[in-house]
Design a protein around this motif. Structure first.
Motif, PDB file in Angstrom:
ATOM      1  N   ILE A  63       0.830  -1.203   0.000  1.00  0.00           N
ATOM      2  CA  ILE A  63       0.000   0.000   0.000  1.00  0.00           C
ATOM      3  C   ILE A  63       0.864   1.253   0.000  1.00  0.00           C
ATOM      4  O   ILE A  63       0.548   2.249  -0.659  1.00  0.00           O
ATOM      5  N   ASP A  64       1.978   1.207   0.725  1.00  0.00           N
ATOM      6  CA  ASP A  64       2.886   2.366   0.746  1.00  0.00           C
ATOM      7  C   ASP A  64       3.456   2.616  -0.643  1.00  0.00           C
ATOM      8  O   ASP A  64       3.535   3.770  -1.092  1.00  0.00           O
ATOM      9  N   ARG A  65       3.817   1.554  -1.349  1.00  0.00           N
ATOM     10  CA  ARG A  65       4.348   1.727  -2.710  1.00  0.00           C
ATOM     11  C   ARG A  65       3.258   2.209  -3.663  1.00  0.00           C
ATOM     12  O   ARG A  65       3.516   3.021  -4.558  1.00  0.00           O
ATOM     13  N   LEU A  66       2.031   1.717  -3.481  1.00  0.00           N
ATOM     14  CA  LEU A  66       0.921   2.177  -4.320  1.00  0.00           C
ATOM     15  C   LEU A  66       0.633   3.651  -4.060  1.00  0.00           C
ATOM     16  O   LEU A  66       0.409   4.426  -5.003  1.00  0.00           O
ATOM     17  N   ARG A  67       0.651   4.051  -2.796  1.00  0.00           N
ATOM     18  CA  ARG A  67       0.403   5.440  -2.436  1.00  0.00           C
ATOM     19  C   ARG A  67       1.457   6.353  -3.060  1.00  0.00           C
ATOM     20  O   ARG A  67       1.123   7.407  -3.632  1.00  0.00           O
ATOM     21  N   LYS A  68       2.711   5.955  -2.960  1.00  0.00           N
ATOM     22  CA  LYS A  68       3.784   6.778  -3.521  1.00  0.00           C
ATOM     23  C   LYS A  68       3.684   6.848  -5.041  1.00  0.00           C
ATOM     24  O   LYS A  68       3.957   7.899  -5.644  1.00  0.00           O
ATOM     25  N   PHE A  69       3.296   5.743  -5.670  1.00  0.00           N
ATOM     26  CA  PHE A  69       3.115   5.730  -7.122  1.00  0.00           C
ATOM     27  C   PHE A  69       2.033   6.728  -7.538  1.00  0.00           C
ATOM     28  O   PHE A  69       2.224   7.518  -8.479  1.00  0.00           O
TER      29      PHE A  69
END
Length: 290
Positions: A107-113
């Motif tokens: 989720i953190d990587r999706l948010r940053k993307f």
């Protein structure tokens, strides 16, 4: 001089008090034994003492909160038009702690993307525990049409990052995509992800409608119904930007709750047609053309 003797770091873990348990160990084997039995830190030990809460259903309150979050996202021009399904056993993860940690990382990587591409991180997620696939997570998220190609690259990279067997990548992370103005698919995703809703009707509902057939809550709300297993973690997660605190901060007032509107209006594009949503859509269209 103090009468309290200095602590002996050679003392085995079995002879220590709980206050002494995480003081330094001179013998690494004793420390490893402590880690195996009690945990490497006091925080891990305290967490192990907490009562494990196992749930069988999505509650009515969780369902209503997700519904309100979707309306709020629509108010800002975001449709939750993409569903990501992650099956954790294909990442070699089986315990709740490992799965939760991997989910938070994803989720953190999706948010940053999304933030990198100028998109609001609007999403919600539902955890299920199927008889065949075990623990898996469905994530409904807003992906604008203008970054579809970039999202496909992100999905491929993250699926490969999580998967332990290259032959199961497509099963480890599956994506269902529709256009970003497709309201009906957004609600179809919601109705599917709420299939684990507690089917029991509330007492007042039965009292007010004694002549109606004894259907389930799923039937009256128009969502699917299926056993989604027992889950030893929070079943429903909502993006911080869509939670009640964010709605209050924005001064947003919901037009109606999921129980407060006729069925034909419950899953409509009402909020997506709001002036703010239209203005946002036009701004994004201009950005895409540039």
């Amino acid at each position: 001089m103090s009468d309290v003797p200095d602590f002996d770091p050679w003392m085995p873990w079995g002879g220590r008090t709980l206050e002494e348990m995480w003081l330094p160990f001179a013998d690494p084997n004793e420390r490893r034994m402590r880690d195996i039995v009690l945990g490497a830190t006091p925080e891990i030990f305290e967490k192990s003492l907490r009562k494990l809460v196992i749930t069988r259903y999505i509650t009515r309150g969780q369902c209503a909160n997700v519904y309100d979050a979707i309306l709020f996202a629509n108010y800002f021009g975001s449709t939750l038009n993409v569903m990501i399904t992650v099956v954790w056993k294909y990442a070699g993860l089986y315990t709740e702690d490992d799965i939760c940690a991997a989910y938070e990382g994803l989720i953190d990587r999706l948010r940053k993307f999304l933030e990198y591409h100028g998109c609001p991180p609007h999403y919600y997620a539902v955890f299920e525990n199927g008889a065949k696939e075990g623990y898996h997570t469905h994530i409904a998220v807003h992906i604008p049409d203008r970054i579809r190609a970039e999202f496909k690259e992100w999905r491929a990279k993250n699926a490969a990052r999580l998967c332990v067997d290259p032959q199961t990548i497509s099963r480890q992370m599956h994506v269902h995509m529709r256009r970003d103005n497709h309201i009906r698919s957004q609600w179809a995703i919601f109705k599917y992800l709420m299939k684990g809703l507690d089917p029991r009707l509330r007492r007042w509902e039965l009292k007010m409608n004694p002549h109606l057939p004894r259907k389930t809550a799923n039937y009256y709300l128009g969502v699917k119904q299926r056993d989604t297993g027992r889950v030893a973690m929070s079943r429903v997660h909502i993006a911080r930007g869509l939670q009640p605190a964010a709605r209050r901060k924005a001064g947003y007032e919901r037009p109606y709750g999921i129980d407060e509107v006729p069925f034909e209006r419950r899953y409509s594009d009402y909020m997506y047609r709001s002036p703010l949503a239209i203005e946002t859509a036009r701004a994004l269209q201009a950005l895409t053309l540039i």
